[in-house]
Design a protein around this motif. Structure first.
Motif, short mmCIF file in Angstrom:
data_model
loop_
_atom_site.label_atom_id
_atom_site.label_comp_id
_atom_site.label_asym_id
_atom_site.label_seq_id
_atom_site.Cartn_x
_atom_site.Cartn_y
_atom_site.Cartn_z
N SER A 35 0.83 -1.20 0.00
CA SER A 35 0.00 0.00 0.00
C SER A 35 0.86 1.25 0.00
N ARG A 78 -0.15 4.21 1.12
CA ARG A 78 -0.40 4.93 2.39
C ARG A 78 0.06 4.07 3.56
N LYS A 79 0.40 4.73 4.63
CA LYS A 79 0.85 4.03 5.84
C LYS A 79 -0.16 4.31 6.96
N SER A 80 -0.65 3.24 7.57
CA SER A 80 -1.59 3.43 8.68
C SER A 80 -1.54 2.26 9.65
N ILE A 103 -1.85 -2.33 9.61
CA ILE A 103 -1.02 -3.26 10.37
C ILE A 103 -1.91 -4.20 11.18
N HIS A 113 3.82 -4.29 3.25
CA HIS A 113 4.64 -3.11 2.99
C HIS A 113 3.71 -1.92 2.82
N GLN A 114 4.00 -0.87 3.57
CA GLN A 114 3.22 0.36 3.50
C GLN A 114 4.14 1.56 3.31
N GLY A 115 3.64 2.59 2.67
CA GLY A 115 4.33 3.86 2.59
C GLY A 115 5.15 4.03 1.33
N LYS A 153 5.85 1.13 -5.53
CA LYS A 153 5.41 -0.21 -5.13
C LYS A 153 6.24 -1.30 -5.78
#
Length: 180
Positions: free
Chosen positions: A67, A69-71, A75, A87-89, A93
């Motif tokens: 993704s 975005r990170k949130s 998680i 994997h985020q942020g 990609k």
């Protein structure tokens, strides 16, 4: 792309999937962001999509989230669903995708991905089974091997999970626990 690759149906592509990767916003959610009083972004996940992910894991398909975005909600959702790779942020990609291939030893042809927006294209155009949601960007829809009937956050993931199980012949075995 070889002539053989061009002729594969989406079901034949789905039959080869050993790892399914999910985007979050617009796929696991409807893409809406709700902000709480403290400014935190809230996400709504579909419970049927979650069960679909658990079912394909039972069928032997590994799962991942990549993704932009990170949130913390993602998680938590990944942990609740037993998703092995997260994997985020960052809009890049492709780097985490390549790292995931190296980690799992799979080829891109053995991977499925479902996305909705242009940041998903670097993965979507490389995997063996590329899926879009119907409200995805036109560039994504044009490059997908399959488009779901259901929208992101509204059952699209469950639809893909059941399609994978049908294509791989595991649907009846996995569903037998419920269809007694």
């Amino acid at each position: 792309m070889s002539l053989t690759e061009v002729k594969l149906t989406y079901l034949e592509r789905a039959a080869r999937v050993k790892l399914m990767i999910f985007d979050v916003d617009g796929v696991l959610t409807d893409g809406s962001l709700h902000y709480g009083v403290e400014g935190e972004a809230l996400k709504t996940f579909n419970v049927q999509d979650g069960l679909g992910i658990k079912l394909i894991q039972e069928a032997g398909i590994d799962t991942a989230i990549i993704s932009a975005r990170k949130s913390p909600q993602v998680i938590k959702r990944a942990a609740d669903l037993g998703i092995n790779h997260l994997h985020q942020g960052g809009h890049d990609k492709l780097t985490p995708f390549n790292a995931l291939l190296a980690k799992t030893g799979l080829t891109a042809e053995q991977v499925g991905f479902i996305g909705d927006d242009v940041v998903d294209l670097p993965i979507l155009t490389r995997v063996g089974f590329a899926v879009a949601v119907p409200n995805g960007r036109q560039e994504v829809l044009e490059r997908a091997h399959h488009t779901t009937v259901a929208y992101g956050g509204k059952g699209a993931v469950r639809e893909v999970c059941e399609l994978l199980m049908h294509a791989q012949g595991s649907y009846e075995r996995v569903m037998a626990q419920f269809l007694v």
